[in-house]
Design an enzyme around this catalytic site. Structure first.
Site, short mmCIF file in Angstrom:
data_model
loop_
_atom_site.label_atom_id
_atom_site.label_comp_id
_atom_site.label_asym_id
_atom_site.label_seq_id
_atom_site.Cartn_x
_atom_site.Cartn_y
_atom_site.Cartn_z
N GLN A 30 18.00 -18.32 48.67
CA GLN A 30 18.30 -19.32 47.54
C GLN A 30 17.02 -19.24 46.67
OE1 GLN A 30 17.15 -22.33 46.22
NE2 GLN A 30 18.61 -23.10 44.76
N GLY A 42 25.72 -26.69 40.31
CA GLY A 42 24.57 -26.19 39.63
C GLY A 42 23.59 -25.38 40.52
N HIS A 43 22.29 -25.45 40.38
CA HIS A 43 21.39 -24.60 41.10
C HIS A 43 21.41 -24.85 42.56
CE1 HIS A 43 17.67 -21.84 41.11
NE2 HIS A 43 17.21 -23.02 41.56
N PHE A 44 21.47 -26.21 42.90
CA PHE A 44 21.49 -26.47 44.24
C PHE A 44 22.79 -27.05 44.70
CE2 PHE A 44 16.75 -27.42 42.97
CZ PHE A 44 16.25 -26.58 44.24
N ASP A 88 24.66 -22.93 37.01
CA ASP A 88 23.13 -23.04 37.10
C ASP A 88 22.48 -22.67 35.83
OD1 ASP A 88 20.64 -22.05 37.68
OD2 ASP A 88 20.93 -21.27 39.84
#
Length: 315
Positions: free
Chosen positions: A128, A290-292, A264
């Site tokens: 990631q 989102g990103h996480f 993201d």
């Protein structure tokens, strides 16, 4: 008859004790262990769980997190797999030595030596963000060790970046000075760290403040800002390596699962398109996250990852 009946409690107790004894190793293997090992002068911290004789999953974290981002995923995967998640220098609990070269190539070399030191010869990579350039380097260097690849919001093409992110980094890469550092330093603030977790999520109730609080505590350590700036400056070498990584994936066609937070703010779905074109047999799932994405769709991603791991052939 009375003699046989009198033995029933004893036999039952023995059976229960045997069942508990049989279950204890399995329970112990799922418990997440916190460990430290010295690798080339670096006190490297890592989390480990699962049966040591099972196939290994190597979890490589992103910025600004650490192995802490996998705190919920590790117990889920470790029921059937050996799972290890190291912290890079400058992140989490790994000691950040003054003489370490804070580049992605150095991280990859460190993790390479780490896996060999603890006796891991093959693995599936779960990457990631920053874990992408670390994991792709490991894959190119040791293709024989790569059993599978799970990509979660980590890009290998410039088009996969959001235009705003490129605009923020380009001047810094062209000429590093106090002025061009300012937008990069903004990425190290508490507001930005929290933004990375909250932006694009559709399940805010699943977010734990522990995540961004833990990350920010690491970023705020004395001297850590200089380390992070070095990593951001070196990221241009990752971009330069994108074509080589793409060619590797195209030629080797490793079994691949892509799990992606589609909202993201940094890495867009054009990153997914790129991987789809290179790896037509890849399994792809994107989430309203989102990103996480692991923070809000952790159970779904864990289930998909387990399904994917179960399909991989033993080597």
């Amino acid at each position: 008859m009375s003699h046989s009946l009198s033995r029933l409690p004893t036999l039952a107790t023995a059976a229960v004790a045997a069942a508990i004894a049989a279950a204890e190793p399995a329970a112990a293997s799922r418990a997440v262990q916190s460990r430290t090992v010295k690798i080339n002068g670096v006190e490297l911290f890592y989390r480990e769980a699962g049966p040591s004789n099972a196939p290994t999953v190597l979890l490589l974290h992103g910025f600004p997190s650490s192995s802490h981002m996998f705190r919920n995923l590790i117990p889920q995967l470790s029921e059937r797999y050996h799972v290890i998640a190291p912290d890079y220098p400058g992140f989490g609990y790994t000691v950040a030595p003054a003489d370490f070269s804070y580049t992605f190539a150095s991280i990859a070399d460190l993790i390479d030596a780490f896996t060999q030191t603890i006796g891991v010869r093959q693995y599936t990579l779960f990457v990631q963000d920053y874990g992408g350039p670390v994991g792709f380097r490991l894959a190119v260097k040791h293709p024989e060790r790569l059993q599978g690849l799970v990509i979660q919001n980590a890009v290998a093409n410039v088009e996969g970046w959001s235009p705003d992110a490129v605009k923020q980094l380009a001047p810094f890469w062209k000429e590093r000075n106090t002025e061009t550092e300012k937008p990069i330093r903004a990425l190290l603030t508490a507001d930005t760290t929290r933004f990375q977790y909250e932006h694009g999520t559709t399940r805010p109730q699943n977010l734990s403040p522990d995540a961004w609080t833990m990350d920010q505590a690491g970023l705020d350590r004395p001297g850590n800002d200089a380390i992070q700036l070095d990593y951001f400056f070196d990221y241009q070498n990752n971009v330069a390596a994108y074509p080589a990584w793409g060619e590797f994936l195209k030629q080797k066609q490793p079994p691949t699962l892509i799990v992606w937070g589609r909202n993201d703010p940094f890495f867009t779905l054009k990153g997914v398109e790129y991987f789809r074109n290179l790896l037509p047999n890849a399994t792809v799932h994107d989430y309203d996250a989102g990103h996480f994405a692991l923070e809000t769709y952790g159970d779904e991603i864990a289930a998909e990852t387990l399904r994917f791991l179960d399909t991989l052939p033993d080597k």
